[in-house]
Scaffold this motif. Structure first.
Motif, PDB file in Angstrom:
ATOM      1  N   PRO A 208       0.817  -1.217   0.000  1.00 37.24           N
ATOM      2  CA  PRO A 208       0.000   0.000   0.000  1.00 37.24           C
ATOM      3  C   PRO A 208       0.852   1.270   0.000  1.00 37.24           C
ATOM      4  N   ARG A 209       0.270   2.342  -0.510  1.00 36.95           N
ATOM      5  CA  ARG A 209       0.980   3.621  -0.552  1.00 36.95           C
ATOM      6  C   ARG A 209       0.948   4.347   0.790  1.00 36.95           C
ATOM      7  N   TYR A 210      -0.069   4.081   1.625  1.00 40.75           N
ATOM      8  CA  TYR A 210      -0.256   4.853   2.858  1.00 40.75           C
ATOM      9  C   TYR A 210      -0.764   3.911   3.949  1.00 40.75           C
ATOM     10  N   VAL A 211      -0.050   3.864   5.068  1.00 40.40           N
ATOM     11  CA  VAL A 211      -0.445   3.051   6.222  1.00 40.40           C
ATOM     12  C   VAL A 211      -0.422   3.953   7.448  1.00 40.40           C
ATOM     13  N   GLU A 212      -1.503   3.951   8.209  1.00 41.67           N
ATOM     14  CA  GLU A 212      -1.629   4.861   9.351  1.00 41.67           C
ATOM     15  C   GLU A 212      -2.058   4.091  10.586  1.00 41.67           C
ATOM     16  N   SER A 213      -1.502   4.476  11.737  1.00 39.25           N
ATOM     17  CA  SER A 213      -1.915   3.959  13.035  1.00 39.25           C
ATOM     18  C   SER A 213      -2.298   5.152  13.899  1.00 39.25           C
ATOM     19  N   GLY A 214      -3.554   5.223  14.322  1.00 43.90           N
ATOM     20  CA  GLY A 214      -4.028   6.387  15.050  1.00 43.90           C
ATOM     21  C   GLY A 214      -4.383   7.511  14.091  1.00 43.90           C
TER      22      GLY A 214
ATOM     23  N   ALA B 156       8.453  -4.895  -3.450  1.00 49.11           N
ATOM     24  CA  ALA B 156       7.383  -5.866  -3.675  1.00 49.11           C
ATOM     25  C   ALA B 156       6.363  -5.333  -4.671  1.00 49.11           C
ATOM     26  N   ALA B 157       6.056  -4.028  -4.560  1.00 50.01           N
ATOM     27  CA  ALA B 157       5.123  -3.435  -5.517  1.00 50.01           C
ATOM     28  C   ALA B 157       5.729  -3.414  -6.920  1.00 50.01           C
ATOM     29  N   ASP B 158       7.036  -3.085  -7.011  1.00 47.30           N
ATOM     30  CA  ASP B 158       7.692  -3.103  -8.323  1.00 47.30           C
ATOM     31  C   ASP B 158       7.697  -4.504  -8.912  1.00 47.30           C
ATOM     32  N   LEU B 159       7.946  -5.506  -8.055  1.00 47.59           N
ATOM     33  CA  LEU B 159       7.943  -6.888  -8.530  1.00 47.59           C
ATOM     34  C   LEU B 159       6.564  -7.284  -9.041  1.00 47.59           C
ATOM     35  N   GLN B 160       5.527  -6.885  -8.304  1.00 53.21           N
ATOM     36  CA  GLN B 160       4.174  -7.213  -8.743  1.00 53.21           C
ATOM     37  C   GLN B 160       3.853  -6.537 -10.076  1.00 53.21           C
ATOM     38  N   ARG B 161       4.239  -5.269 -10.196  1.00 53.32           N
ATOM     39  CA  ARG B 161       4.001  -4.576 -11.469  1.00 53.32           C
ATOM     40  C   ARG B 161       4.793  -5.212 -12.602  1.00 53.32           C
ATOM     41  N   SER B 162       6.024  -5.666 -12.283  1.00 54.59           N
ATOM     42  CA  SER B 162       6.824  -6.332 -13.303  1.00 54.59           C
ATOM     43  C   SER B 162       6.163  -7.631 -13.746  1.00 54.59           C
ATOM     44  N   ARG B 163       5.640  -8.381 -12.787  1.00 51.71           N
ATOM     45  CA  ARG B 163       4.923  -9.608 -13.141  1.00 51.71           C
ATOM     46  C   ARG B 163       3.716  -9.305 -14.029  1.00 51.71           C
ATOM     47  N   GLU B 164       3.008  -8.248 -13.657  1.00 53.22           N
ATOM     48  CA  GLU B 164       1.843  -7.891 -14.467  1.00 53.22           C
ATOM     49  C   GLU B 164       2.254  -7.485 -15.879  1.00 53.22           C
ATOM     50  N   ARG B 165       3.371  -6.755 -15.986  1.00 59.97           N
ATOM     51  CA  ARG B 165       3.836  -6.372 -17.323  1.00 59.97           C
ATOM     52  C   ARG B 165       4.270  -7.591 -18.126  1.00 59.97           C
ATOM     53  N   ILE B 166       4.924  -8.536 -17.440  1.00 60.26           N
ATOM     54  CA  ILE B 166       5.354  -9.758 -18.139  1.00 60.26           C
ATOM     55  C   ILE B 166       4.143 -10.539 -18.637  1.00 60.26           C
ATOM     56  N   LEU B 167       3.136 -10.669 -17.770  1.00 63.21           N
ATOM     57  CA  LEU B 167       1.925 -11.376 -18.179  1.00 63.21           C
ATOM     58  C   LEU B 167       1.238 -10.659 -19.342  1.00 63.21           C
ATOM     59  N   ALA B 168       1.177  -9.319 -19.225  1.00 55.94           N
ATOM     60  CA  ALA B 168       0.541  -8.564 -20.303  1.00 55.94           C
ATOM     61  C   ALA B 168       1.322  -8.705 -21.604  1.00 55.94           C
ATOM     62  N   ALA B 169       2.678  -8.657 -21.505  1.00 57.13           N
ATOM     63  CA  ALA B 169       3.496  -8.814 -22.710  1.00 57.13           C
ATOM     64  C   ALA B 169       3.332 -10.210 -23.302  1.00 57.13           C
TER      65      ALA B 169
ATOM     66  N   VAL C  85      12.423   1.321   9.653  1.00 57.50           N
ATOM     67  CA  VAL C  85      11.234   1.730   8.901  1.00 57.50           C
ATOM     68  C   VAL C  85      11.585   1.932   7.430  1.00 57.50           C
ATOM     69  N   ALA C  86      12.751   2.521   7.161  1.00 66.02           N
ATOM     70  CA  ALA C  86      13.169   2.717   5.770  1.00 66.02           C
ATOM     71  C   ALA C  86      13.383   1.383   5.060  1.00 66.02           C
ATOM     72  N   ASP C  87      13.948   0.400   5.770  1.00 67.01           N
ATOM     73  CA  ASP C  87      14.133  -0.925   5.168  1.00 67.01           C
ATOM     74  C   ASP C  87      12.796  -1.546   4.790  1.00 67.01           C
ATOM     75  N   VAL C  88      11.823  -1.460   5.692  1.00 65.87           N
ATOM     76  CA  VAL C  88      10.507  -2.041   5.409  1.00 65.87           C
ATOM     77  C   VAL C  88       9.828  -1.286   4.266  1.00 65.87           C
ATOM     78  N   ALA C  89       9.951   0.052   4.277  1.00 67.78           N
ATOM     79  CA  ALA C  89       9.356   0.837   3.192  1.00 67.78           C
ATOM     80  C   ALA C  89       9.983   0.460   1.851  1.00 67.78           C
ATOM     81  N   HIS C  90      11.304   0.270   1.844  1.00 65.45           N
ATOM     82  CA  HIS C  90      11.962  -0.145   0.603  1.00 65.45           C
ATOM     83  C   HIS C  90      11.479  -1.527   0.179  1.00 65.45           C
ATOM     84  N   ALA C  91      11.307  -2.440   1.142  1.00 67.07           N
ATOM     85  CA  ALA C  91      10.814  -3.779   0.806  1.00 67.07           C
ATOM     86  C   ALA C  91       9.406  -3.708   0.211  1.00 67.07           C
ATOM     87  N   VAL C  92       8.557  -2.852   0.803  1.00 67.17           N
ATOM     88  CA  VAL C  92       7.199  -2.687   0.260  1.00 67.17           C
ATOM     89  C   VAL C  92       7.261  -2.142  -1.164  1.00 67.17           C
ATOM     90  N   ARG C  93       8.148  -1.182  -1.375  1.00 65.64           N
ATOM     91  CA  ARG C  93       8.285  -0.602  -2.713  1.00 65.64           C
ATOM     92  C   ARG C  93       8.786  -1.637  -3.714  1.00 65.64           C
TER      93      ARG C  93
END
Length: 674
Positions: free
Chosen positions: A390-396, A453-466, A443-451
């Motif tokens: 997700p792009r935005y995660v909030e607690s409180g 993971a999102a890039d990997l998912q988009r790459s998979r989607e592009r591969i499937l689309a291609a 927190v930066a490490d986790v944010a980078h991992a989330v980013r």
């Protein structure tokens, strides 16, 4: 009768009491200045002077803010009694120096009464009833009762005091007490000692009640109690040292009401824990470093006798080596004592590590945000990740104006940490900065991992689309092109069979057309195969395919191009098929651009494989020409975008530059896995 009187009369009464106290204090100071030197009281200043200077005004201000707070009235009354003690002590000695012993004795009686009652109210009852105006429990009445009894006994003993022996009297003449009881002479010293120790014990017990409140309180109340506890703790330490510490006792007593004022009104805005933390850390550092310095200096002086400079240098280096580890250890101990487990940055970091291990990046981010919020004790914390999912995660609730902290991963900003306003359980700003400094890398490490993971998912989607797009193209080409051609050829064969017996010439023409159609079908099949993977890569290898491509795209005699060189460095065998195709297509597009736009005379193509650790490495492709270079306002077309996308799909990069020497350089880099 109204049990809750309006605030206005209460404020008026409080400020009248403060005014009376200030008048009494001023009278005491002016009178004591006029007392002859032989009649000056000792010590010249007592804690009651500190009480007289600050308690009445502070108490009146506190009453004006919170009229029904019993502590405020206790401070007002105690401050007025302290002022009375300061004024009538000076008047007693002044009148005695003038020979008015009756008036001096009356002033002495008032002074003793004010002194005893002020001590009971401010040194015992005030800490006992802090910060909410109630005792910690009913058991603490057993401190109030003996304290009140000892105070009344002190007043009575002062009123019935026998006249002391003139030979041992500290002043020129004894102030006669008309109420003296001579029978008390043998017991007076013992009685004063017993009462003094009883009062001291009650003062220590009152301080202990505050410490117990602090131990069992919730974090918000603990922060509130910390101010008066610190103030009273220092006062009790100085008080127990005796009259020789009269100056520090007087000065510190004047500060106590401000600590109570902050605790009652604004304890969340003034970080006593920051003061305590830095004081303990600084004291610990000074003490330990001094001990290490002098200890090492002494040992070094004995070992290298006669070389004092060497001993001093060794001691300084040794002490300096201890400084930073010792500071971190002391800071962690103080944080643990002040804030408990939830406020220890090291424990929070360990908890973050466990949360990250137990979940995937998206779920771990929600847990990380919760841990950071609890560690900072704020109303809300959120993480915003560019291109994340997700792009935005909030607690409180971070509120409309949160504090923004950039999340940096290896020099690249991967998102933002949004910190809301402090909550009810607020920590000090210095502590929050230590927590942020400790937790931000996690927190930066986790944010980078989330980013990622999102890039990997988009790459998979592009591969499937291609892949689906390529299947659609193949289906269209096979159905619309090759399929219809084969159908027409089948009809031609049937017509030739029919015409073969009665019209051989017609059949021969049909078969000749069929042969031409078969050549076209073979060409279509070659184009399909070539679109999937250039055959030259399998026939000639990457280096040979690139040379053949250069000769085909820029053959000898091409307008303006006099020299085309292709150079291959390193072992280009065994490369992944995807990398070979990408390199071939990048070189093909770059050479086409040279032929169409560069107007170059010399072109150099270079393919280099650089070895890396664990069998990996990098493949670098460079196509350079000496043509006109790039236009001033370059707009990336389909070809340049295609080169960049092919490199990015394999984790590499492609840049197009115009060096100062002229021309254009296309450079693509492809990482090679082990």
């Amino acid at each position: 009768m109204d049990e809750n009187p309006p605030a206005f009369p209460a404020r008026t009464v409080a400020w009248v009491m403060a005014a009376m106290a200030l008048v009494l204090t001023l009278v005491g100071v002016l009178v004591q200045v006029r007392v002859p030197a032989e009649w000056q009281p000792y010590p010249p200043l007592t804690p009651d002077f500190g009480v007289a200077l600050t308690f009445p005004v502070t108490g009146a201000f506190l009453v004006s803010q919170r009229p029904r707070l019993s502590l405020a009235w206790l401070i007002c009354a105690g401050g007025l009694l302290g002022s009375g003690n300061a004024a009538f002590t000076a008047l007693s000695f002044f009148w005695a120096s003038r020979g008015a012993m009756g008036a001096a004795n009356t002033a002495r009686v008032i002074e003793i009464t004010c002194w005893a009652l002020a001590g009971l109210m401010l040194a015992i009852l005030l800490p006992l009833y802090s910060p909410d105006g109630r005792l910690p429990s009913r058991r603490w009445r057993w401190v109030v009762v003996p304290a009140a009894a000892a105070t009344l006994a002190e007043i009575a003993l002062g009123l019935l005091r026998p006249d002391p022996d003139p030979s041992t009297y500290a002043w020129p003449e004894v102030i006669h007490n008309p109420l003296e009881v001579r029978a008390l002479v043998p017991y007076q010293a013992t009685a004063w000692t017993v009462l003094d120790y009883t009062i001291r014990a009650c003062v220590v017990a009152a301080l202990a009640s505050l410490a117990l409140r602090l131990r069992h309180a919730d974090p918000a109340t603990r922060r509130q109690i910390a101010w008066p506890l610190t103030a009273f703790a220092v006062y009790v330490a100085v008080y127990l040292m005796g009259e020789s510490w009269w100056l520090p006792a007087t000065l510190w007593t004047a500060l106590i009401p401000f600590a109570i004022l902050f605790a009652a009104l604004r304890y969340r805005l003034y970080g006593i824990d920051t003061v305590i933390s830095r004081t303990f850390v600084t004291a610990g550092l000074l003490g330990t470093i001094s001990a290490v310095y002098f200890g090492v200096g002494a040992v070094a002086g004995l070992v290298v006798s006669g070389y004092h400079q060497v001993a001093g240098l060794a001691a300084a280096l040794f002490a300096g080596g201890f400084f930073q580890p010792l500071r971190r250890s002391l800071q962690r101990l103080v944080d643990r004592a002040l804030y408990g487990r939830v406020g220890d940055p090291a424990l929070l970091a360990e908890r973050l590590t466990q949360e990250v291990r137990r979940a995937d990046p998206a779920d771990a981010l929600a847990s990380v945000v919760t841990v950071v919020r609890e560690g900072l004790a704020v109303s809300g914390v959120a993480v915003e990740i560019a291109d994340g999912s997700p792009r935005y995660v909030e607690s409180g609730q971070v509120g409309p104006s949160p504090r923004e902290v950039p999340l940096i991963w290896h020099g690249e900003q991967v998102g933002r940490l949004l910190v809301g306003p402090p909550g009810a359980r607020r920590f000090a700003a210095a502590h929050d900065e230590r927590v942020l400094a400790t937790l931000l890398p996690y927190v930066a490490d986790v944010a980078h991992a989330v980013r990622m993971a999102a890039d990997l998912q988009r790459s998979r989607e592009r591969i499937l689309a291609a892949r689906e797009e390529e299947r659609r193209r193949l289906r269209r080409d096979l159905h619309d092109g090759l399929g219809q051609t084969l159908g027409a050829m089948a009809m031609t064969i049937n017509m030739a069979r029919i015409s073969l017996a009665r019209s051989p010439d017609t059949a021969d023409n049909l078969l000749r057309d069929l042969r031409t159609g078969m050549d076209a079908v073979a060409g279509d099949i070659r184009e399909l195969v070539y679109g999937l993977r250039p055959p030259a890569l399998d026939d000639l290898g990457l280096a040979g395919a690139v040379r053949a491509l250069a000769e085909e795209t820029l053959p000898a005699g091409t307008d303006g191009v006099a020299d085309v060189s292709v150079r291959a460095d390193g072992d280009l065998t065994g490369l992944p098929a995807a990398v070979e195709v990408a390199v071939y297509r990048v070189v093909q597009e770059a050479l086409n651009n040279v032929r169409r736009h560069a107007r170059a005379t010399r072109v150099e193509v270079r393919v280099t494989r650089s070895p890396g650790g664990n069998g990996g490495g990098e493949l670098r492709v460079t196509v350079a020409d000496d043509g006109v270079g790039l236009p001033a306002h370059l707009r990336a077309g389909v070809g340049m975008s295609s080169m960049r996308e092919r490199a990015a799909e394999l984790g590499g990069s492609c840049v197009v530059t115009a060096p100062d020497s002229g021309g254009t350089v296309v450079e693509a880099r492809f990482p090679l896995a082990a």
